[in-house]
Design a protein around this motif. Sequence first.
Motif, PDB file in Angstrom:
ATOM      1  N   LEU A 236       7.148 -55.175  90.456  1.00 40.44           N
ATOM      2  CA  LEU A 236       6.276 -56.233  89.945  1.00 40.44           C
ATOM      3  C   LEU A 236       7.022 -57.543  89.720  1.00 40.44           C
ATOM      4  CD1 LEU A 236       3.520 -57.168  88.800  1.00 40.44           C
ATOM      5  CD2 LEU A 236       4.246 -56.219  86.583  1.00 40.44           C
ATOM      6  N   ALA A 237       8.191 -57.477  89.110  1.00 45.27           N
ATOM      7  CA  ALA A 237       8.939 -58.697  88.776  1.00 45.27           C
ATOM      8  C   ALA A 237       9.454 -59.387  90.042  1.00 45.27           C
ATOM      9  CB  ALA A 237      10.105 -58.351  87.864  1.00 45.27           C
ATOM     10  N   ARG A 238       9.350 -60.699  90.076  1.00 46.81           N
ATOM     11  CA  ARG A 238       9.767 -61.484  91.242  1.00 46.81           C
ATOM     12  C   ARG A 238      11.156 -62.082  91.089  1.00 46.81           C
ATOM     13  NH1 ARG A 238       4.140 -64.845  92.403  1.00 46.81           N
ATOM     14  NH2 ARG A 238       3.008 -63.135  93.460  1.00 46.81           N
ATOM     15  N   ASP A 239      11.624 -62.203  89.853  1.00 43.76           N
ATOM     16  CA  ASP A 239      12.937 -62.796  89.627  1.00 43.76           C
ATOM     17  C   ASP A 239      13.520 -62.226  88.346  1.00 43.76           C
ATOM     18  OD1 ASP A 239      11.612 -64.141  87.526  1.00 43.76           O
ATOM     19  OD2 ASP A 239      11.186 -65.866  88.813  1.00 43.76           O
ATOM     20  N   ARG A 240      14.721 -62.701  88.002  1.00 47.91           N
ATOM     21  CA  ARG A 240      15.414 -62.168  86.831  1.00 47.91           C
ATOM     22  C   ARG A 240      14.654 -62.460  85.547  1.00 47.91           C
ATOM     23  NH1 ARG A 240      20.515 -62.076  88.112  1.00 47.91           N
ATOM     24  NH2 ARG A 240      20.108 -59.872  88.431  1.00 47.91           N
ATOM     25  N   ALA A 241      14.035 -63.630  85.438  1.00 44.94           N
ATOM     26  CA  ALA A 241      13.291 -63.963  84.220  1.00 44.94           C
ATOM     27  C   ALA A 241      12.136 -62.992  84.007  1.00 44.94           C
ATOM     28  CB  ALA A 241      12.779 -65.403  84.305  1.00 44.94           C
ATOM     29  N   GLU A 242      11.421 -62.652  85.084  1.00 46.47           N
ATOM     30  CA  GLU A 242      10.304 -61.718  84.947  1.00 46.47           C
ATOM     31  C   GLU A 242      10.803 -60.303  84.658  1.00 46.47           C
ATOM     32  OE1 GLU A 242       7.584 -61.950  88.200  1.00 46.47           O
ATOM     33  OE2 GLU A 242       6.759 -63.877  87.533  1.00 46.47           O
ATOM     34  N   ARG A 243      11.951 -59.941  85.231  1.00 46.63           N
ATOM     35  CA  ARG A 243      12.505 -58.619  84.909  1.00 46.63           C
ATOM     36  C   ARG A 243      12.878 -58.559  83.434  1.00 46.63           C
ATOM     37  NH1 ARG A 243      14.480 -58.916  90.211  1.00 46.63           N
ATOM     38  NH2 ARG A 243      16.472 -59.864  89.618  1.00 46.63           N
ATOM     39  N   ARG A 244      13.400 -59.667  82.929  1.00 51.78           N
ATOM     40  CA  ARG A 244      13.741 -59.684  81.505  1.00 51.78           C
ATOM     41  C   ARG A 244      12.486 -59.587  80.644  1.00 51.78           C
ATOM     42  NH1 ARG A 244      16.768 -64.352  77.891  1.00 51.78           N
ATOM     43  NH2 ARG A 244      16.587 -63.219  75.930  1.00 51.78           N
ATOM     44  N   VAL A 245      11.408 -60.244  81.053  1.00 55.62           N
ATOM     45  CA  VAL A 245      10.156 -60.149  80.309  1.00 55.62           C
ATOM     46  C   VAL A 245       9.690 -58.690  80.238  1.00 55.62           C
ATOM     47  CG1 VAL A 245       7.698 -60.700  80.378  1.00 55.62           C
ATOM     48  CG2 VAL A 245       9.376 -62.503  80.741  1.00 55.62           C
ATOM     49  N   LEU A 246       9.712 -57.999  81.379  1.00 59.31           N
ATOM     50  CA  LEU A 246       9.280 -56.606  81.397  1.00 59.31           C
ATOM     51  C   LEU A 246      10.163 -55.741  80.502  1.00 59.31           C
ATOM     52  CD1 LEU A 246       8.393 -56.053  85.177  1.00 59.31           C
ATOM     53  CD2 LEU A 246       6.818 -56.314  83.256  1.00 59.31           C
ATOM     54  N   ILE A 247      11.467 -55.922  80.619  1.00 57.34           N
ATOM     55  CA  ILE A 247      12.374 -55.128  79.792  1.00 57.34           C
ATOM     56  C   ILE A 247      12.173 -55.438  78.310  1.00 57.34           C
ATOM     57  CG2 ILE A 247      14.813 -54.731  79.231  1.00 57.34           C
ATOM     58  CD1 ILE A 247      15.407 -55.154  82.227  1.00 57.34           C
ATOM     59  N   ASN A 248      11.907 -56.700  77.998  1.00 56.85           N
ATOM     60  CA  ASN A 248      11.690 -57.073  76.599  1.00 56.85           C
ATOM     61  C   ASN A 248      10.409 -56.483  76.016  1.00 56.85           C
ATOM     62  OD1 ASN A 248      14.038 -58.508  76.720  1.00 56.85           O
ATOM     63  ND2 ASN A 248      13.130 -60.516  76.344  1.00 56.85           N
ATOM     64  N   THR A 249       9.429 -56.153  76.861  1.00 57.78           N
ATOM     65  CA  THR A 249       8.207 -55.537  76.326  1.00 57.78           C
ATOM     66  C   THR A 249       8.483 -54.172  75.713  1.00 57.78           C
ATOM     67  OG1 THR A 249       7.603 -54.507  78.448  1.00 57.78           O
ATOM     68  CG2 THR A 249       6.746 -56.735  78.006  1.00 57.78           C
ATOM     69  N   ILE A 250       9.515 -53.491  76.198  1.00 52.05           N
ATOM     70  CA  ILE A 250       9.853 -52.175  75.641  1.00 52.05           C
ATOM     71  C   ILE A 250      11.159 -52.201  74.860  1.00 52.05           C
ATOM     72  CG2 ILE A 250       8.592 -50.905  77.426  1.00 52.05           C
ATOM     73  CD1 ILE A 250      11.308 -50.346  78.783  1.00 52.05           C
ATOM     74  N   GLY A 251      11.816 -53.364  74.800  1.00 55.73           N
ATOM     75  CA  GLY A 251      13.108 -53.461  74.133  1.00 55.73           C
ATOM     76  C   GLY A 251      13.135 -52.919  72.714  1.00 55.73           C
TER      77      GLY A 251
END
Length: 350
Positions: A35-50
């Motif tokens: 789903l994530a297109r770049d590092r910022a979006e990957r960080r957003v996804l990871i932060n949802t479960i952080g």
Amino acid sequence: MQLHDVWFVLIAVLWTGYFFLEGFDFGIGVLTRLLARDRAERRVLINTIGPVWDGNEVWLLTAGGATFAAFPDWYATLFSGFYLPLLIILVCLIIRGVAFEYRHKRTEERWQNGWEQAIFWTSLLPAFLWGVAFGNIVHGVAIDQQKNYIGGFGDLLNPYALLGGLTTLLLFTFHGAVFAALKTVGDIRTRARAMALRLGLVTAVLALAFLTWTQVHRGDGWSLAALVVAVLALLGALAANQLAREGWAFILSGLTIVAAVAMLFLSLFPDVMPSTLNPAWSLTVSNASSAPYTLKVMTVVAAVFTPLVLLYQGWTYWVFRKRIGVQHIPSGQPAGPAGPAAPAAPAAES
């Protein structure tokens, strides 16, 4: 109902809670590449479960510990017979936890990309292998008269178990996509809903095939009722997702997991590990359980501490309930773990 029956139900509840919570954790990990297109979006996804992923794994520790204490013969046969797949899951969970903590320690592209790859693979493999493991538990394995598993690793890779693995992988990823839509804002939220639709349609086909196979093989009236609930909940989750009602979509996708896992345990009871060599050699709730006194002590301890754990975990989800997006990621900062979402983020829809 005797205490060993009660503890079978409690262990089923613990595994159900683990798959409900860790399911969207695994799904988010898989979606960091889908789903994530770049590092910022990957960080957003990871932060949802952080703030919650490590708390979700407490359910696994409790389920394993409860199985060891309440049904030692089940635990011994399961962990010796399924040693390799369970070891792979354990290693994945260790690496996954390290990856969450280490990826932001350095800013180099190679360093962060390597740990993000680790998060993806150590989310995908357990999501698949848990389905394989529980597929074999329900289907039955080669257990001899001494309650020992005498098959090999290849025997665990049968068509029914592999279908179970694909089902849990897709179901958890769908659950994660719905959670991502619930917890994000902006373009990533819209794309998460679109991906949830695609994943949900494929999941519906595989889940219906797997659960129907289970019903034909070992089912009864109760398991059939759970199958119907699972199917209706999945369809409801798809409908709610299309209406952008992410809160309801998440509840219903979670109910799908709850009903599916409940069906497996309902199909299994009163066995805990059926023998394919001789039904008389199967492990059951009665011949694999601990002494009644042990079960009484466990019941008292569970009655005292379980509500405390539930209250604490519920409080954690309430504190970190806000949505986040790429606008909440500070530019030029190391991609560290999430704190509370920015106050400006709108509350999640239901």
